[in-house]
Design a protein around this motif. Structure first.
Motif, PDB file in Angstrom:
ATOM      1  N   ASP A 231       0.827  -1.202   0.000  1.00  0.00           N
ATOM      2  CA  ASP A 231       0.000   0.000   0.000  1.00  0.00           C
ATOM      3  C   ASP A 231       0.862   1.254   0.000  1.00  0.00           C
ATOM      4  N   GLN A 232       0.303   2.313  -0.578  1.00  0.00           N
ATOM      5  CA  GLN A 232       0.924   3.623  -0.417  1.00  0.00           C
ATOM      6  C   GLN A 232       0.522   4.175   0.947  1.00  0.00           C
ATOM      7  N   VAL A 233       1.341   5.031   1.520  1.00  0.00           N
ATOM      8  CA  VAL A 233       0.929   5.685   2.755  1.00  0.00           C
ATOM      9  C   VAL A 233       1.283   7.165   2.705  1.00  0.00           C
ATOM     10  N   MET A 234       0.658   7.925   3.598  1.00  0.00           N
ATOM     11  CA  MET A 234       1.117   9.288   3.834  1.00  0.00           C
ATOM     12  C   MET A 234       2.263   9.192   4.837  1.00  0.00           C
ATOM     13  N   ALA A 235       3.093  10.230   4.907  1.00  0.00           N
ATOM     14  CA  ALA A 235       4.164  10.223   5.903  1.00  0.00           C
ATOM     15  C   ALA A 235       4.287  11.619   6.475  1.00  0.00           C
ATOM     16  N   LEU A 236       4.663  11.701   7.752  1.00  0.00           N
ATOM     17  CA  LEU A 236       4.702  12.993   8.441  1.00  0.00           C
ATOM     18  C   LEU A 236       5.518  14.064   7.714  1.00  0.00           C
ATOM     19  N   PRO A 237       6.805  13.779   7.369  1.00  0.00           N
ATOM     20  CA  PRO A 237       7.590  14.858   6.752  1.00  0.00           C
ATOM     21  C   PRO A 237       7.014  15.312   5.415  1.00  0.00           C
ATOM     22  N   TYR A 238       6.519  14.365   4.630  1.00  0.00           N
ATOM     23  CA  TYR A 238       5.941  14.743   3.342  1.00  0.00           C
ATOM     24  C   TYR A 238       4.636  15.506   3.546  1.00  0.00           C
ATOM     25  N   HIS A 239       3.893  15.110   4.570  1.00  0.00           N
ATOM     26  CA  HIS A 239       2.653  15.798   4.893  1.00  0.00           C
ATOM     27  C   HIS A 239       2.936  17.264   5.242  1.00  0.00           C
ATOM     28  N   LEU A 240       4.005  17.471   6.005  1.00  0.00           N
ATOM     29  CA  LEU A 240       4.380  18.843   6.367  1.00  0.00           C
ATOM     30  C   LEU A 240       4.743  19.634   5.110  1.00  0.00           C
ATOM     31  N   TYR A 241       5.470  18.984   4.210  1.00  0.00           N
ATOM     32  CA  TYR A 241       5.845  19.645   2.952  1.00  0.00           C
ATOM     33  C   TYR A 241       4.599  20.027   2.161  1.00  0.00           C
ATOM     34  N   VAL A 242       3.678  19.090   2.048  1.00  0.00           N
ATOM     35  CA  VAL A 242       2.445  19.337   1.299  1.00  0.00           C
ATOM     36  C   VAL A 242       1.655  20.481   1.926  1.00  0.00           C
ATOM     37  N   LEU A 243       1.498  20.407   3.244  1.00  0.00           N
ATOM     38  CA  LEU A 243       0.709  21.430   3.943  1.00  0.00           C
ATOM     39  C   LEU A 243       1.305  22.814   3.778  1.00  0.00           C
ATOM     40  N   THR A 245       3.456  23.940   1.370  1.00  0.00           N
ATOM     41  CA  THR A 245       3.740  24.482   0.040  1.00  0.00           C
ATOM     42  C   THR A 245       2.633  24.284  -0.980  1.00  0.00           C
ATOM     43  N   SER A 246       1.848  23.222  -0.854  1.00  0.00           N
ATOM     44  CA  SER A 246       0.916  22.986  -1.957  1.00  0.00           C
ATOM     45  C   SER A 246      -0.478  22.570  -1.498  1.00  0.00           C
ATOM     46  N   GLY A 247      -0.827  22.933  -0.275  1.00  0.00           N
ATOM     47  CA  GLY A 247      -2.168  22.600   0.186  1.00  0.00           C
ATOM     48  C   GLY A 247      -3.223  23.320  -0.641  1.00  0.00           C
ATOM     49  N   THR A 248      -4.458  22.853  -0.542  1.00  0.00           N
ATOM     50  CA  THR A 248      -5.507  23.480  -1.334  1.00  0.00           C
ATOM     51  C   THR A 248      -5.784  24.898  -0.839  1.00  0.00           C
ATOM     52  N   ASP A 249      -5.717  25.066   0.474  1.00  0.00           N
ATOM     53  CA  ASP A 249      -5.897  26.409   1.042  1.00  0.00           C
ATOM     54  C   ASP A 249      -4.784  26.623   2.061  1.00  0.00           C
ATOM     55  N   MET A 250      -3.719  27.311   1.610  1.00  0.00           N
ATOM     56  CA  MET A 250      -2.501  27.352   2.416  1.00  0.00           C
ATOM     57  C   MET A 250      -2.704  28.060   3.750  1.00  0.00           C
ATOM     58  N   GLU A 251      -3.491  29.152   3.723  1.00  0.00           N
ATOM     59  CA  GLU A 251      -3.700  29.893   4.968  1.00  0.00           C
ATOM     60  C   GLU A 251      -4.422  29.028   5.983  1.00  0.00           C
ATOM     61  N   ALA A 252      -5.425  28.299   5.491  1.00  0.00           N
ATOM     62  CA  ALA A 252      -6.232  27.498   6.399  1.00  0.00           C
ATOM     63  C   ALA A 252      -5.457  26.285   6.914  1.00  0.00           C
ATOM     64  N   SER A 253      -4.530  25.775   6.103  1.00  0.00           N
ATOM     65  CA  SER A 253      -3.829  24.580   6.543  1.00  0.00           C
ATOM     66  C   SER A 253      -2.558  24.904   7.320  1.00  0.00           C
ATOM     67  N   ARG A 254      -2.285  26.204   7.468  1.00  0.00           N
ATOM     68  CA  ARG A 254      -1.072  26.598   8.184  1.00  0.00           C
ATOM     69  C   ARG A 254      -1.007  26.034   9.600  1.00  0.00           C
ATOM     70  N   SER A 255      -2.137  26.123  10.323  1.00  0.00           N
ATOM     71  CA  SER A 255      -2.117  25.655  11.709  1.00  0.00           C
ATOM     72  C   SER A 255      -1.868  24.150  11.748  1.00  0.00           C
ATOM     73  N   MET A 256      -2.415  23.419  10.754  1.00  0.00           N
ATOM     74  CA  MET A 256      -2.152  21.989  10.655  1.00  0.00           C
ATOM     75  C   MET A 256      -0.660  21.749  10.456  1.00  0.00           C
ATOM     76  N   ALA A 257      -0.028  22.632   9.645  1.00  0.00           N
ATOM     77  CA  ALA A 257       1.405  22.490   9.383  1.00  0.00           C
ATOM     78  C   ALA A 257       2.210  22.663  10.666  1.00  0.00           C
ATOM     79  N   TYR A 258       1.828  23.689  11.472  1.00  0.00           N
ATOM     80  CA  TYR A 258       2.538  23.877  12.746  1.00  0.00           C
ATOM     81  C   TYR A 258       2.422  22.631  13.614  1.00  0.00           C
ATOM     82  N   GLY A 259       1.219  22.088  13.661  1.00  0.00           N
ATOM     83  CA  GLY A 259       1.009  20.896  14.483  1.00  0.00           C
ATOM     84  C   GLY A 259       1.871  19.736  14.008  1.00  0.00           C
TER      85      GLY A 259
END
Lengths: 287, 402
Positions: A231-243, A245-259
């Motif tokens: 299976d493919q999986v998500m991974a923490l460091p890549y998730h942070l990168y996605v959040l 730099t390329s999230g659908t709504d960067m401002e809204a996902s910022r707090s998720m990125a900090y977390g």
């Protein structure tokens, strides 16, 4: 004469204080990074953040799949790299004579340690994903990460075996033990604390790596838990990168990125602390 | 029985011992196998070709020239070694400008009618450069197919433009990426070196054991923080800071990348340089102090020269770290693939290019192969760095024994 001596003293004082200041700046940088992420991230991290799926285009919810994915990758890569690395270290320190062959392998290990992580990603994609046909999978990602961690484990094993005094080996041989028995019963237990430290530190390294998993396993968004090694999986460091730099709504996902950044940092901090603790605790016990 | 298990175990150990060497060889094999696929191929879009008028003296064009012609940066044949005609571009869509629609009924890219029509157009426009599908042009009397230079190592290394997916012709020039990588890394080391050396000297000589015991974990932690976290920190803190400080339109610049890389390269530099300083023989230090030199003079005149090769190794290793770093750089340098002129411009490094583009490159395409060729360059750079460091430390060891 006296004038010269005071001049000497003043230069020294200036130089040493400069060093103090520069070293202090270094500490400040670390404190700044840590506190920056801690302060912004702590408001986000709670039980739901750790245990829920991402929601609303990754602006709400949690990071469970990424956390589980990273754990899978760490487990998979260590399952492969730890035994192989330790055995390789034993071979290097206990079996090979000091000749061109040993120097060659040592040079290769050093080279492997210096290979950039993105090159591991390319290699893993070419060998595991395409040639061996694993596809983007936990298996391919784990093997790639394992190869990346290998030189660290080999080196720490070698170093820790070196610190075991020769007299212990000779004592064991004198009692009639074979080489393998000596290694298993005498040398390895004594070297264990340092080997474990290397193991824990390489877990830290592996859990934070992004480039090698970009093209071997990481999923952009996959809100389900893996059910097998293909299976493919998500991974923490890549998730942070996605959040970030390329999230659908960067401002809204910022707090998720900090977390996410906070969880990653805490993971690494924790592993570092455990490594120190194991080293000192086991060393004490051995004495 | 026991003996057999022991032999088996020994065999297993030997096998594991080879793993790292084997991995390096495999990396070389797979990287170069894919990377080599780039060379000797035409950079034009597959199935397309370029035709000119029979009388045109130009025999071949480089990929860069073709691109500039289509971008209208080159508008006269003179510029590329032809006559004084101005270049008239022709693409398939332009067919309707030359013929009334009813003449083109039933035309399609595979039939002879198209070849005939194109030949007719070429015949009446001597300055034409026609970008057309590969047709059976044997019947054509007035047109001649022109060769575009195949991609070779030289054009790859010296090409000044990187547009791997542009049509009609892709540009695989590594120079902007290579220069971007070197700029970002060297500036990073310039920033890191004073901090790194100072901290190394401080830890090796000045600090008392207690402070040293506190600094050591700080450095280990700095080394342990994942590169995405550095990238994230850089993106949110350093990027706006640089933008404000230098009054720039964007804060994602080479300098921002260098600042992040400097922090990331510091642990390597400090650890290696400190080890080198500590290896100064006690006798040397004491001799210097006995001659009346101050502690600082001893450090400056005796220890640093003695450790100079180790410090060089530290710097080179730091550069190696910086050159290969991917994620942090990808996040903060702005990723513009142009030849940089100042540190305050967006830059793009080789690892960042691979990370950003490999996801979109179809397996087996020129773009895919080109990214692997970039990987080969990166691998060769770090290999050179590692071998240099190994050589330096070998020399050091020999000198110490003497």
């Amino acid at each position: 004469m006296i004038h010269q001596r005071t001049k000497k003293k003043i230069t020294q004082a200036i130089a040493f204080n400069l060093f103090r200041v520069l070293s202090a700046i270094l500490v400040l940088i670390l404190v700044a990074i840590l506190s920056f992420i801690l302060v912004r991230g702590i408001a986000v991290v709670n039980w739901e953040f750790i245990s829920a799926m991402p929601k609303e285009g990754m602006t709400q919810g949690g990071i469970l799949p990424a956390l589980v994915g990273t754990l899978c990758l760490v487990a998979g890569s260590m399952l492969f790299a730890f035994p192989v690395g330790v055995m390789s270290g034993i071979y290097m320190n206990e079996f090979v004579k000091d000749n061109w062959f040993k120097r060659f392998i040592k040079l290769m290990t050093d080279n492997l340690a210096g290979v950039p992580s993105i090159v591991f990603g390319l290699f893993g994609m070419s060998l595991f994903v395409n040639t061996l046909g694993f596809g983007d999978s936990i298996l391919a990602g784990s093997l790639t990460l394992g190869l990346l961690a290998l030189p660290v484990i080999i080196r720490t094993t070698e170093e820790s075996l070196k610190t075991v005094d020769k007299s212990y080996r000779e004592g064991s041989y004198a009692l009639g033990a074979t080489k393998i028995q000596t290694i298993r019963r005498v040398v390895l237990p004594m070297a264990l604390p340092n080997i474990l430290t290397g193991f824990i530190l390489s877990i830290g390294r592996v859990s934070g790596e992004t480039a090698p998993i970009l093209f071997t396993v990481a999923a952009y968004f996959l809100p389900k838990l893996p059910s097998g090694i293909f299976d493919q999986v998500m991974a923490l460091p890549y998730h942070l990168y996605v959040l970030s730099t390329s999230g659908t709504d960067m401002e809204a996902s910022r707090s998720m990125a900090y977390g996410t950044a906070l969880v990653l940092i805490v993971l690494v901090l924790l592993l570092n602390m455990i490594a120190h603790y194991t080293r000192s605790a086991l060393n004490k016990k051995l004495k | 029985m026991k003996k057999i298990t022991e032999k088996l175990l020994e065999g297993l150990l030997t096998l594991s011992g080879m793993v790292s060497a084997l991995t390096v060889l495999l990396i070389v094999f797979f990287l170069f196998r894919e990377g080599i696929g780039l060379f000797g191929k035409s950079p034009t879009e597959e199935g397309f070709t370029i035709a000119v008028h029979q009388s045109n003296p130009v025999q071949s064009l480089t990929a860069e020239q073709v691109k500039h012609i289509f971008d209208q940066k080159i508008t006269r044949w003179e510029t590329v070694g032809g006559n004084t005609d101005s270049i008239i571009l022709f693409r398939l869509d332009d067919l309707f400008n030359y013929f009334p629609e009813e003449e083109l009924i039933g035309i399609d890219t595979s039939n002879a009618l198209l070849a005939q029509k194109i030949d007719a157009i070429i015949a009446r426009t001597p300055g034409i450069l026609a970008y057309i599908p590969q047709l059976d042009m044997t019947a054509a009397t007035q047109s001649r197919l022109i060769k575009t230079e195949d991609i070779n190592i030289f054009s790859f290394l010296s090409g000044r433009e990187w547009f791997p997916t542009s049509t009609p012709i892709a540009q695989f020039g590594v120079l902007p990426l290579l220069l971007g990588t070197l700029w970002v890394s060297f500036i990073a080391i310039l920033i890191a070196l004073p901090f790194g050396l100072a901290t190394a000297i401080y830890m090796a000589e000045v600090a008392n054991p207690k402070i040293r015991g506190m600094l050591k974990p700080v450095i280990e932690l700095l080394a342990g923080i994942p590169s995405v976290v550095y990238g994230f920190f850089g993106l949110i803190v350093l990027v706006p800071m640089v933008q404000k400080l230098f009054n720039l339109p964007v804060g994602e610049t080479g300098l921002t990348g260098s600042m992040v890389l400097a922090i990331m390269a510091l642990p390597t530099i400090i650890t290696v340089a400190e080890d080198a300083l500590r290896s100064t023989p006690r006798s040397l230090k004491e001799a210097s102090l006995a001659l009346g030199a101050s502690h600082w003079q001893t450090i400056y005149r005796v220890m640093i020269p003695h450790a100079s090769s180790g410090i060089t190794a530290a710097v080179i290793l730091g550069i190696g770290r910086a050159v290969g770093e991917t994620m942090a750089v990808l996040m903060v340098t702005g990723n513009a693939a142009v030849i940089p002129h100042s540190a305050l411009e967006p830059m793009r490094t080789i690892p960042a290019t691979i990370a950003a583009e490999l996801g979109e490159a179809a397996k087996g395409s020129l773009h895919y192969d080109a990214l692997f060729a970039l990987g080969c360059i990166l691998f060769l750079i770090t290999l050179t760095i590692n071998i240099t460091v190994a050589y330096i430390s070998k020399k050091r060891k020999r000198n110490r024994l003497r």
